[in-house]
Design an enzyme around this catalytic site. Structure first.
Site, PDB file in Angstrom:
ATOM      1  CD  GLU A 132       3.017  -0.998   7.922  1.00 44.43           C
ATOM      2  OE1 GLU A 132       3.093  -2.233   8.001  1.00 44.43           O
ATOM      3  OE2 GLU A 132       2.393  -0.424   7.018  1.00 44.43           O
TER       4      GLU A 132
ATOM      5  CD  GLN B 112      -2.363  -2.478   6.619  1.00 44.37           C
ATOM      6  OE1 GLN B 112      -1.546  -3.338   6.937  1.00 44.37           O
ATOM      7  NE2 GLN B 112      -1.992  -1.286   6.191  1.00 44.37           N
TER       8      GLN B 112
ATOM      9  CE1 TYR C 223      -5.121   0.265   4.348  1.00 41.83           C
ATOM     10  CE2 TYR C 223      -2.889   0.735   3.630  1.00 41.83           C
ATOM     11  CZ  TYR C 223      -4.040   1.119   4.297  1.00 41.83           C
ATOM     12  OH  TYR C 223      -4.093   2.349   4.895  1.00 41.83           O
TER      13      TYR C 223
ATOM     14  CB  SER D 210       7.541  -4.849  -2.424  1.00 41.29           C
ATOM     15  OG  SER D 210       7.651  -3.993  -3.533  1.00 41.29           O
ATOM     16  CG  ASN D 211      12.358  -3.888   1.201  1.00 39.30           C
ATOM     17  OD1 ASN D 211      11.399  -3.447   1.832  1.00 39.30           O
ATOM     18  ND2 ASN D 211      13.357  -4.533   1.781  1.00 39.30           N
TER      19      ASN D 211
END
Length: 398
Positions: A244, A126, A128, A383-384
């Site tokens: 995902e 991937q 990204y 990210s969270n």
């Protein structure tokens, strides 16, 4: 909301459990149980076993070669899979770019790429994140300039998992600087053997080099390998990330790891010869994590009930990603506390899957590397912190 499974679904659960138990190779099982590193051949061999059964592309519709399972069957498969020490499925081809291609790709792309993904023949990675574009992915700078029937790609990607093994990369690239940043991004499929691609490994805190930097120097990519319309790649990328995040909670796997850790904690002693399990503080930590896992499981079932009614979880699936990764990290932290100074027994030969070293396989040898490696899970896939902002805006309307 009905959280009960039908007798037919429970029978399916037993079928999955029986097949996985009987066909998981013993050497791969031991590597997973002991926290040792898996290599490409381990993943490919196991995925071939699943492919032969027809259980590799479990999320694909029947029209494209998948089993055509209901949401409940997919959920039950994931639960039984995580409850056993099975290798994690390599998601990049079968569960990430595959759905993008069969949803947004043209007929030629479907005919070219989907059969090879389904047959476990191509390894994907991937493209990204970039050095200056991680959670703020819209700021990516890797450019793709149209030159006749090709794009000329220049720039770099970072934290690219297993790029060293990849045959293909799906990447977000900038094809325009006009209008909003998101509107100038396209979705390209790149042959990793193309001239001008360089892969450089990044060694992590756990000693492994599973991620890489990937550099593009005038790489020519046929326009026919662009998925969908030019400038719409941001939408395809968001579609992929939602897939995902829905499979990233890992409740069953975390419950299995917590159970293994409880067994070890009951067997280990502290500095004065008492079982760790006599510590009320330790038992409370385990009880708290078990409770968190149960709550996360109920949240999954709530989403599953909605999906059975034809409703997509959408961005709300980020809840599963956030809580699942936080619990996974908390389990690794508890393991460090239970293993105490024994975690210093870091042995590269043992972690690389070579049995018979001087390191015991009681979990201590892998606890430190696992803790360091799992710092990544609250960052990848968005990210969270960013996901909390998305939930606040799009779900809570704040």
């Amino acid at each position: 909301m009905d959280m009960r499974f039908s007798p037919e679904e429970e029978q399916f659960r037993l079928e999955v459990r029986d097949f996985l138990t009987r066909h998981l190779p013993q050497d791969i099982r031991l590597k997973v149980e002991h926290g040792q590193r898996l290599h490409k051949q381990d993943y490919v061999r196991w995925q071939d076993i699943l492919r032969t059964k027809g259980w590799y592309a479990v999320n694909w519709p029947e029209a494209f070669g998948g089993p055509g399972w209901s949401p409940a069957q997919k959920y039950l498969f994931a639960q039984e899979y995580g409850a056993l020490p099975c290798p994690p499925l390599v998601q990049f081809g079968v569960n990430m770019v595959g759905p993008v291609i069969y949803t947004y790709g043209n007929d030629e792309q479907k005919q070219r790429f989907l059969p090879r993904i389904l047959a476990n023949q191509d390894w994907w990675c991937q493209g990204y994140s970039e050095p200056g574009a991680g959670s703020d992915l819209a700021s990516l700078k890797t450019s793709a300039v149209r030159d006749g029937d090709h794009y000329v790609v220049n720039g770099s990607k970072i934290w690219t998992t297993w790029a060293q093994w990849a045959d293909w990369m799906f990447a977000l690239v900038r094809t325009s600087h006009e209008a909003r940043p998101q509107q100038g991004i396209s979705f390209l499929l790149l042959d990793m053997k193309s001239p001008g691609i360089t892969v450089r490994p990044i060694r992590l805190l756990d000693g492994d080099a599973e991620v890489n930097e990937v550099f593009f120097d005038n790489v020519r990519v046929p326009v026919s390998q662009r998925v969908g319309d030019e400038g719409v790649g941001w939408s395809y990328g968001k579609f992929l990330l939602e897939h995902e995040r829905f499979v990233i909670s890992g409740v069953a796997r975390s419950r299995r790891l917590l159970g293994q850790l409880e067994t070890l904690a009951r067997a280990r002693t502290d500095g004065v010869g008492n079982s760790l399990w006599t510590s009320q503080a330790i038992r409370l930590r385990f009880a708290d994590l078990q409770t968190q896992l149960r709550v996360l499981e109920l949240t999954e079932l709530r989403f599953l009930s909605a999906m059975n009614a034809g409703q997509s979880p959408g961005v709300a699936a980020s809840i599963l990603k956030i809580r699942g990764t936080e619990i996974e990290q908390a389990i690794s932290e508890l393991a460090l506390e239970c293993m105490a100074l024994d975690v210093a027994a870091f042995d590269e030969a043992f972690l690389d899957g070579q049995h018979g070293t001087s390191v015991t396989a009681d979990g201590a040898a892998a606890a430190g590397p696992a803790y360091f490696n799992l710092r990544k899970v609250s960052i990848w896939g968005g990210s969270n912190e960013i996901q909390r902002n998305v939930l606040a805006k799009q779900v809570l309307g704040l």
